[in-house]
Design a protein around this motif. Sequence first.
Motif, PDB file in Angstrom:
ATOM      1  N   UNK A  52       0.838  -1.203   0.000  1.00  0.00           N
ATOM      2  CA  UNK A  52       0.000   0.000   0.000  1.00  0.00           C
ATOM      3  C   UNK A  52       0.876   1.257   0.000  1.00  0.00           C
ATOM      4  N   UNK A  53       1.926   1.272   0.805  1.00  0.00           N
ATOM      5  CA  UNK A  53       2.825   2.435   0.827  1.00  0.00           C
ATOM      6  C   UNK A  53       3.548   2.601  -0.510  1.00  0.00           C
ATOM      7  N   UNK A  54       3.865   1.497  -1.164  1.00  0.00           N
ATOM      8  CA  UNK A  54       4.490   1.575  -2.485  1.00  0.00           C
ATOM      9  C   UNK A  54       3.586   2.243  -3.501  1.00  0.00           C
ATOM     10  N   UNK A  55       2.318   1.899  -3.462  1.00  0.00           N
ATOM     11  CA  UNK A  55       1.365   2.532  -4.375  1.00  0.00           C
ATOM     12  C   UNK A  55       1.198   4.012  -4.017  1.00  0.00           C
ATOM     13  N   UNK A  56       1.260   4.346  -2.741  1.00  0.00           N
ATOM     14  CA  UNK A  56       1.180   5.753  -2.326  1.00  0.00           C
ATOM     15  C   UNK A  56       2.345   6.549  -2.915  1.00  0.00           C
ATOM     16  N   UNK A  57       3.539   5.949  -2.974  1.00  0.00           N
ATOM     17  CA  UNK A  57       4.680   6.668  -3.567  1.00  0.00           C
ATOM     18  C   UNK A  57       4.418   6.964  -5.037  1.00  0.00           C
ATOM     19  N   UNK A  58       3.785   6.028  -5.736  1.00  0.00           N
ATOM     20  CA  UNK A  58       3.429   6.263  -7.139  1.00  0.00           C
ATOM     21  C   UNK A  58       2.452   7.434  -7.233  1.00  0.00           C
ATOM     22  N   UNK A  98      13.388   1.952  -0.957  1.00  0.00           N
ATOM     23  CA  UNK A  98      13.491   1.354   0.378  1.00  0.00           C
ATOM     24  C   UNK A  98      12.348   0.369   0.634  1.00  0.00           C
ATOM     25  N   UNK A  99      11.162   0.676   0.126  1.00  0.00           N
ATOM     26  CA  UNK A  99      10.032  -0.234   0.289  1.00  0.00           C
ATOM     27  C   UNK A  99      10.251  -1.535  -0.488  1.00  0.00           C
TER      28      UNK A  99
END
Length: 163
Positions: A52-58, A98-99
């Motif tokens: 979920x955090x990875x998609x937030x970075x996108x 980092x994720x």
Amino acid sequence: MGKLTVLALRAVMVALHAGAVLAQAVMVAMLTGAMEENLFADRGTPVLVITVLGVVTVQVVLVCVWRLVTMAQRGTVFSHAAFRYVHLVIGAFVAAALLVFALGAVLASSEVVPPGVVALLGGVCLAVFGVALIVLVLRMLLAQAVARDVEASQLGAELAEVI
């Protein structure tokens, strides 16, 4: 920038943003189901959070690029205000790297995931960090352009005084 180029870029960014929201919903559902089936055992929650955090970075990158395109369209991209968005893009790419690394570390301790997948995640981590470095170089070029724009404005003002 041409109007057609900006329109096409914005259409792609809207589609990517919608896809990111859909991916978040689908990944939450899939990973929640995988946790119920004990595929990830005790690693399900970290994998879910990292995803979920990875998609937030996108999504952060998409919003910042949208703002930068708007500034370019208005002719104000060569200003100090643009640096805020460029810094956010760099930070988002570093966070994404980092994720990916954290995801690889979490999955490396799992017997379900083959070592090749973990190695592939290491390569993805390196690639994403490389993109962050490329954006950093582009930030340096933006800094030079802003400095030249300020210098040109000052020279124009001096020339106007002489005339």
